[in-house]
Enzyme design. Structure first.
Site, mmCIF file in Angstrom:
data_model
loop_
_atom_site.group_PDB
_atom_site.id
_atom_site.type_symbol
_atom_site.label_atom_id
_atom_site.label_comp_id
_atom_site.label_asym_id
_atom_site.label_seq_id
_atom_site.Cartn_x
_atom_site.Cartn_y
_atom_site.Cartn_z
ATOM 1 N N LYS A 13 0.832 -1.210 0.000
ATOM 2 C CA LYS A 13 0.000 0.000 0.000
ATOM 3 C C LYS A 13 0.871 1.266 0.000
ATOM 4 O O LYS A 13 0.623 2.181 -0.762
ATOM 5 C CB LYS A 13 -0.912 0.045 1.241
ATOM 6 C CG LYS A 13 -1.868 -1.128 1.356
ATOM 7 C CD LYS A 13 -2.798 -0.975 2.559
ATOM 8 C CE LYS A 13 -2.097 -0.884 3.911
ATOM 9 N NZ LYS A 13 -1.430 -2.140 4.335
ATOM 10 N N ARG A 88 -9.325 0.689 8.513
ATOM 11 C CA ARG A 88 -8.766 -0.622 8.823
ATOM 12 C C ARG A 88 -9.781 -1.513 9.539
ATOM 13 O O ARG A 88 -9.485 -2.666 9.838
ATOM 14 C CB ARG A 88 -7.572 -0.441 9.749
ATOM 15 C CG ARG A 88 -6.251 -0.841 9.125
ATOM 16 C CD ARG A 88 -5.169 -0.421 10.098
ATOM 17 N NE ARG A 88 -3.985 -1.198 9.931
ATOM 18 C CZ ARG A 88 -2.922 -0.777 9.263
ATOM 19 N NH1 ARG A 88 -2.929 0.369 8.657
ATOM 20 N NH2 ARG A 88 -1.852 -1.542 9.205
ATOM 21 N N ARG A 124 12.182 -5.675 5.002
ATOM 22 C CA ARG A 124 11.891 -4.255 4.841
ATOM 23 C C ARG A 124 12.783 -3.418 5.747
ATOM 24 O O ARG A 124 13.011 -3.756 6.907
ATOM 25 C CB ARG A 124 10.426 -3.983 5.183
ATOM 26 C CG ARG A 124 10.077 -2.502 5.137
ATOM 27 C CD ARG A 124 8.614 -2.251 4.968
ATOM 28 N NE ARG A 124 7.862 -2.428 6.200
ATOM 29 C CZ ARG A 124 6.561 -2.205 6.295
ATOM 30 N NH1 ARG A 124 5.876 -1.850 5.229
ATOM 31 N NH2 ARG A 124 5.949 -2.376 7.439
ATOM 32 N N ARG A 157 11.660 -1.417 11.326
ATOM 33 C CA ARG A 157 10.579 -1.028 12.239
ATOM 34 C C ARG A 157 10.412 -2.103 13.303
ATOM 35 O O ARG A 157 10.495 -3.283 13.005
ATOM 36 C CB ARG A 157 9.270 -0.882 11.460
ATOM 37 C CG ARG A 157 9.061 0.523 10.917
ATOM 38 C CD ARG A 157 7.946 0.621 9.935
ATOM 39 N NE ARG A 157 6.714 -0.059 10.334
ATOM 40 C CZ ARG A 157 5.610 -0.074 9.584
ATOM 41 N NH1 ARG A 157 5.591 0.557 8.429
ATOM 42 N NH2 ARG A 157 4.538 -0.714 9.977
ATOM 43 N N ARG A 168 0.252 -8.970 13.420
ATOM 44 C CA ARG A 168 -0.345 -7.993 12.495
ATOM 45 C C ARG A 168 -1.183 -8.698 11.438
ATOM 46 O O ARG A 168 -2.230 -8.205 11.037
ATOM 47 C CB ARG A 168 0.758 -7.163 11.838
ATOM 48 C CG ARG A 168 1.342 -6.143 12.808
ATOM 49 C CD ARG A 168 2.681 -5.640 12.335
ATOM 50 N NE ARG A 168 2.609 -4.817 11.151
ATOM 51 C CZ ARG A 168 3.637 -4.573 10.357
ATOM 52 N NH1 ARG A 168 4.823 -5.098 10.622
ATOM 53 N NH2 ARG A 168 3.511 -3.807 9.314
HETATM 54 P P1 ADP Z 1 1.278 -1.830 7.859
HETATM 55 O O1 ADP Z 1 0.138 -1.529 6.927
HETATM 56 O O2 ADP Z 1 2.457 -2.376 7.157
HETATM 57 O O3 ADP Z 1 0.844 -2.600 9.075
HETATM 58 P P2 ADP Z 1 1.281 0.908 8.786
HETATM 59 O O4 ADP Z 1 2.454 1.803 8.710
HETATM 60 O O5 ADP Z 1 0.100 1.226 7.928
HETATM 61 O O6 ADP Z 1 1.868 -0.518 8.465
HETATM 62 O O7 ADP Z 1 0.754 0.814 10.298
HETATM 63 C C1 ADP Z 1 1.618 0.546 11.371
HETATM 64 C C2 ADP Z 1 0.816 0.430 12.669
HETATM 65 O O8 ADP Z 1 0.120 1.669 12.934
HETATM 66 C C3 ADP Z 1 -0.294 -0.626 12.638
HETATM 67 O O9 ADP Z 1 0.181 -1.909 12.978
HETATM 68 C C4 ADP Z 1 -1.245 -0.066 13.709
HETATM 69 O O10 ADP Z 1 -0.799 -0.324 15.023
HETATM 70 C C5 ADP Z 1 -1.165 1.430 13.487
HETATM 71 N N1 ADP Z 1 -2.207 1.906 12.531
HETATM 72 C C6 ADP Z 1 -2.020 2.371 11.259
HETATM 73 N N2 ADP Z 1 -3.194 2.722 10.699
HETATM 74 C C7 ADP Z 1 -4.150 2.468 11.627
HETATM 75 C C8 ADP Z 1 -5.558 2.584 11.662
HETATM 76 N N3 ADP Z 1 -6.257 3.041 10.611
HETATM 77 N N4 ADP Z 1 -6.209 2.211 12.797
HETATM 78 C C9 ADP Z 1 -5.554 1.748 13.867
HETATM 79 N N5 ADP Z 1 -4.224 1.595 13.904
HETATM 80 C C10 ADP Z 1 -3.519 1.945 12.811
#
Ligand code: ADP
Length: 223
Positions: A13, A88, A124, A157, A168
């Site tokens: 994404k 999400r 990554r 990360r 996750r």
């Molecule tokens: P990825 O999609 O690879 O998990 P992101 O950078 O989008 O990585 O998100 C990292 C973390 O940030 C998620 O595991 C979550 O804890 C938090 N996060 C991101 N977007 C949301 C969201 N819309 N709602 C709740 N938590 C979120």
């Protein structure tokens, strides 16, 4: 144009959103980036988020919505944006609708297998300064350990640790995957094979967006 990118962690994404930003100028709105920035800057919302991130679960809806609302109010979002990582959950999709913005025009679902996710996230590396994303094998930085864009030292990360990746993925299947059915039922969903190289995926996504932008009525070809 308002675009939502759905997909598991590691589905691409962020990479696709960045590709669309640089090729088409759509601002990339990543809730993950917004949260990490708030954590880094130790803002009140960041302090709340810090305790919830890193374990593989989600940050609470109110915190994420507050950050998103603020970001979408900026002038660069007036013509549209690419949402990466929001919504999400089904509740977040309702919240997005409740913001009173026009709904998404296209929702892409980047489909990848869990095996591909695990391999990608383990390899990554990210830039803590500008959020550029690298893959040790497929997209290594020019100088090992250093961001090509801003020169900062790259990091893994802490939520890309193997045991957190599994959590996750569990969170994704339980909470985010149901959104695919919701947007498909509304006729807004386009499925993209995300197991391929990033430039192929971005090319496909762009082709669909270009076709949509050429339609004078704003409608796009449904699949
Ligand atoms: P990825 O999609 O690879 O998990 P992101 O950078 O989008 O990585 O998100 C990292 C973390 O940030 C998620 O595991 C979550 O804890 C938090 N996060 C991101 N977007 C949301 C969201 N819309 N709602 C709740 N938590 C979120």
């Amino acid at each position: 144009m308002r675009i939502i990118l759905l997909g598991a962690p590691g589905s691409g994404k962020g990479t696709v959103a960045e590709g669309l930003r640089s090729a088409c100028g759509f601002p990339k709105i990543s809730t993950g980036d917004l949260l990490r920035e708030a954590v880094r800057e130790k803002t009140p919302l960041g302090l709340v988020a810090a305790s919830q991130m890193g374990k593989g679960g989600l940050v609470d809806d109110a915190t994420v919505l507050a950050l998103l609302r603020e970001r979408l109010a900026r002038s660069d979002c007036r013509e549209g944006y690419v949402l990466d990582g929001y919504p999400r959950t089904l509740v977040q999709a309702d919240s997005l609708e409740s913001l009173g913005l026009a709904g998404p025009e296209i929702v892409f679902n980047l489909q990848v297998s869990d095996e591909v996710v695990i391999e990608r996230l383990a390899n990554r590396r990210t830039c803590p300064n500008c959020e550029a994303i690298y893959h040790l094998v497929n997209k290594p930085p020019k100088v090992a350990g250093t961001c090509d864009v801003c020169g900062a030292a790259l990091v893994q990360r802490n939520d890309d640790a193997p045991e957190v990746i599994k959590e996750r993925l569990r969170t994704y299947h339980a909470k985010t995957e149901p959104l695919v059915g919701r947007y498909a039922a509304k006729g807004d969903l386009i499925r993209i094979d995300g197991n391929r190289a990033a430039d192929e995926v971005i090319r496909d996504v762009r082709r669909i967006i270009d076709a949509a932008l050429r339609r004078p009525d704003g409608a796009w070809m449904r699949r």
